[in-house]
Design an enzyme around this catalytic site. Structure first.
Site, short mmCIF file in Angstrom:
data_model
loop_
_atom_site.label_atom_id
_atom_site.label_comp_id
_atom_site.label_asym_id
_atom_site.label_seq_id
_atom_site.Cartn_x
_atom_site.Cartn_y
_atom_site.Cartn_z
N VAL A 118 15.52 -47.30 41.65
CA VAL A 118 16.19 -48.14 40.65
C VAL A 118 17.18 -49.08 41.33
CG1 VAL A 118 17.67 -48.13 38.62
CG2 VAL A 118 15.81 -46.48 38.81
N TYR A 119 17.97 -48.55 42.25
CA TYR A 119 18.91 -49.40 43.00
C TYR A 119 18.15 -50.47 43.79
CZ TYR A 119 22.41 -50.86 46.40
OH TYR A 119 23.26 -51.60 47.19
#
Length: 249
Positions: A153-154
């Site tokens: 996600v990052y």
């Protein structure tokens, strides 16, 4: 109106943002720092003033457009224009396997790292187009163009930052505005400590850096100052890797 450079930095209270504020102030700029902690913000503004800068802290949540609009307008109200914007506000989210991610962990990361950059650029460009000049520097990561197990996600959020940077650079290239990104490698900040979780994980990350050390916030700040400046006047839509050779692997 002063002829000093006017610089706005989001996420300016710690790490790379704080180092950048100090670097610009040391060079004589007027600096507005934004963040969400009043006490730390006021302390930093006082420190910048002690360096000879005019400085102001504005409490801002970059996930909220009203906050961002007010931040940019306050900068112009104080100093008459906006020359440089450093969009540094970001979060590591919750690094973990994809099976542990949720709609909420996605939103928590993307609202700051992606929406925050979009809203910031929207209002920075609004002002810079009207004045016919300006330089925007977004903060990406080596993970903006690489993958990392356990951090999907990052990583996705930073890939988005690089795509947004290139796209807006093309949109405004004829209007006197340059848009670039700086992509730090592992840098010795509180965010890295949280991201890695343990000293062993942090040490393992260092082994992936050809220079065999972490970057220093000041080294990132120096790169940000450079690419924001007229010394980089023919550079736009560029991702500047400042990562000890990590991206050359």
């Amino acid at each position: 109106m002063s002829d000093k450079q006017v610089v706005l930095i989001t996420g300016g209270l710690t790490g790379i943002g704080r180092a950048s504020a100090i670097a610009f102030a040391t060079l004589g700029a007027n600096v507005v720092v934004a963040g969400r902690r009043d006490a730390a913000g006021k302390t930093l503004a006082e420190e910048l003033r002690s360096l000879g800068a005019e400085a102001e802290f504005v409490n801002t949540d970059v996930r909220r457009e009203d906050d961002v609009r007010a931040l940019v307008d306050r900068t112009v109200e104080l100093f008459g224009r906006l020359d440089v914007a450093v969009n540094n506000a970001g979060t590591e989210g919750r690094p973990s396997p994809i099976t542990d991610q949720t709609a909420q962990t996605y939103a928590d990361t993307f609202d700051t790292n992606v929406l925050g950059v979009i809203l910031s650029m929207k209002h920075e460009v609004r002002v810079m187009q009207a004045q016919g000049s300006g330089s925007i520097v977004n903060i990406s990561s080596t993970y903006g163009h690489e993958g990392a197990a356990g951090a999907a996600v990052y990583v996705a959020s930073k890939h988005a930052v690089e795509g947004i940077t290139k796209s807006v650079a093309l949109e405004v290239a004829g209007s006197g505005i340059r848009v670039n990104a700086v992509a730090p490698g592992p840098t010795d900040t509180g965010m890295l400590t949280r991201f890695t979780g343990t000293p062993e994980n942090k040490a393992a990350l260092v082994t992936e850096v050809p220079m065999r050390r972490l970057g220093l916030p000041k080294e990132l700040a120096d790169a940000i100052v450079y690419i924001a400046s007229e010394r980089a006047s023919y550079i736009t839509g560029h991702i500047l890797n400042v990562d000890g050779g990590h991206s050359a692997n």
